[in-house]
Scaffold this active site. Structure first.
Site, PDB file in Angstrom:
ATOM      1  CG  HIS A  16      -5.554  -2.720   1.123  1.00 49.03           C
ATOM      2  ND1 HIS A  16      -5.065  -2.368  -0.109  1.00 49.03           N
ATOM      3  CD2 HIS A  16      -4.889  -1.924   2.015  1.00 49.03           C
ATOM      4  CE1 HIS A  16      -4.158  -1.406   0.025  1.00 49.03           C
ATOM      5  NE2 HIS A  16      -4.030  -1.123   1.305  1.00 49.03           N
ATOM      6  CB  SER A  71      -0.962  -0.057   1.195  1.00 49.18           C
ATOM      7  OG  SER A  71      -1.999   0.878   1.046  1.00 49.18           O
ATOM      8  CG  ASP A  91      -7.335  -3.345  -2.110  1.00 50.90           C
ATOM      9  OD1 ASP A  91      -7.935  -2.418  -1.551  1.00 50.90           O
ATOM     10  OD2 ASP A  91      -6.108  -3.501  -2.053  1.00 50.90           O
TER      11      ASP A  91
END
Lengths: 292, 292
Positions: free
Chosen positions: A270, A151, A233
């Site tokens: 995620h 991320s 995600d």
């Protein structure tokens, strides 16, 4: 800058050590990191993979939940887990948001005077940590170094790697990322961060902190990049990650699937569950270059 | 008793689902559990490994940090992660200690009237959860079930398994444990727990809640047990685990290393890093019996 070992856990025959030191780069604040040292380091310095964590994380989350240590032990590779920001700077407002300030350093060197004394995670990760660890005599060979992240940390890994390629420093042999923010000047997270940390805002960011911009400017220099993201995600769905932009820029610049591999993983989200699923893949990818 | 799915994460091609339901066994309190369902469950019900967690944990800790899901996916085995106690019972004093009450159910059915309405983790794990999951139509085959756990959960796994062997129910095919409390009537944790939960105190506990006592009373019935503990474990060093007592009782009862294997792991501690190191070993051990 002497290191203090705070804790040590034996794991996969090696050890995961947590260290603390006063960071001059972060404005003389105490900072912590985890370092996994595989057992083969007893026979001599080992290659190292730097892992950059995402928003809100510390040096602990991926060490505990990433499922990276088993594969790294098998390959004989160390993993360095830095923190995600300075802590305790006392800058006004730095703890108000989860996506800016503490836990959200975005791996930049701040140029906005308000943040410039402390928010320098770029130099912390690329210069200070290798120096401190080497000077402490730990068995880590930073001439065999690769970088990955998740991320915001995927953004960090990609931009740090691409800048090293652009400048020809050869500091990192390969780069990979899970669900990275790949075009931050075009997404809310990045726009907020850069507007805060950088005096020149988005224009300054485009020069060195946007992976999609950077890959367009390499002039065909050789790269080794692996990216995984999940179609389930929510941050991908909200347009924070934009991996298609990065992929298009890479292909437009002539990079094929051997050099820049971007994998869309059906239904994954995620979380660390997603990362743990593909963690061994990433370690194996880097081992190809670190042990070459 | 209908199940509510709270969350779902794709992991290793399967899914980790968190469910909630009102548990009659726990006195009509809401309880949660995690269930890893491997992708092969789409082709029909799969065997299941029940994981019992240690003091202070919930259904989440080992799902996140245990490194069990990858090996379980490879073997095609589900893993059920129950909670460690009822939550919200409101019994006076139940949140005062970290080693008794909330987060510390010790996998008993309480007989002390103060706790008897809610603290029934034994029946919750062995009867209620299999029933609720089966009735919900989830693809889990509880006729192919094994059990493992950590610390207090290792105590739970061993005692639940040994009682099933003693009673001849054949409910579990094999048992393993990381750093289990193996002789709780002789250690502070167990003595505190049993004195609180059981009207008959330690004498009652010796009958069914002490693995060292139980293994002495099996009369040679066949067992399949694997135990790992670390010599760097502070709770081992403090005499809370007492694996030597369990091992001696097993050998005195004629069980050899094939039936009861107790491994001392040099330098490992009590943490999830220790468990993650040997997690794949344990899953593989159980797969031998679950897939036989």
């Amino acid at each position: 800058m002497s290191l203090e070992k705070i804790s040590s856990n034996k794991v996969f025959e090696g050890e995961l050590n947590k260290y603390k030191f006063k960071s001059s780069v972060l404005g003389d604040l105490d900072t912590q990191f985890n370092l996994f040292i595989p057992v083969n380091a007893k026979r001599g310095p080992v290659p190292v993979l730097v892992y950059l964590s995402g928003l809100t994380c510390t040096e602990d989350n991926a060490a505990q939940k990433g499922s990276f240590l088993g594969p790294a032990a098998k390959e004989g590779i160390a993993i360095l887990f830095p923190d995600t920001s300075p802590r305790g700077a006392g800058v006004e407002g730095e703890t108000d948001s989860w996506d800016f300030g503490v836990g959200a350093g975005f791996y930049v060197d701040a140029t906005n005077p308000k943040y410039a004394k402390h928010y320098n995670m770029l130099t912390h990760v690329t210069v200070e940590l290798p120096k401190v660890i080497t000077e402490a005599g730990l068995p880590i060979d930073f001439s065999r170094q690769s970088i990955f992240g998740h991320s915001m940390g995927g953004h960090g890994a990609l931009t740090i790697y691409l800048n090293s390629i652009r400048k020809g420093t050869k500091q990192y042999r390969s780069c990979s990322a899970f669900a990275p923010i790949t075009n931050p000047t075009n997404c809310p997270w990045g726009q907020k961060a850069f507007s805060g940390y950088l005096q020149g805002g988005l224009e300054e960011a485009k020069e060195q902190y946007d992976a999609t911009e950077l890959i367009s400017k390499l002039g065909g220099k050789s790269v080794h990049i692996l990216v995984d993201y999940g179609t389930g995600d929510n941050f991908y769905q909200q347009g924070q990650l934009l991996p298609e932009n990065f992929l298009k820029a890479a292909r437009d610049s002539g990079y094929d699937e051997v050099q820049v591999r971007v994998r869309s993983q059906d239904g994954y989200d995620h979380s660390y569950y997603f990362m743990s699923t593909f963690g061994a893949d990433h370690i194996h990818f880097h081992a190809n270059f670190l042990k070459a």
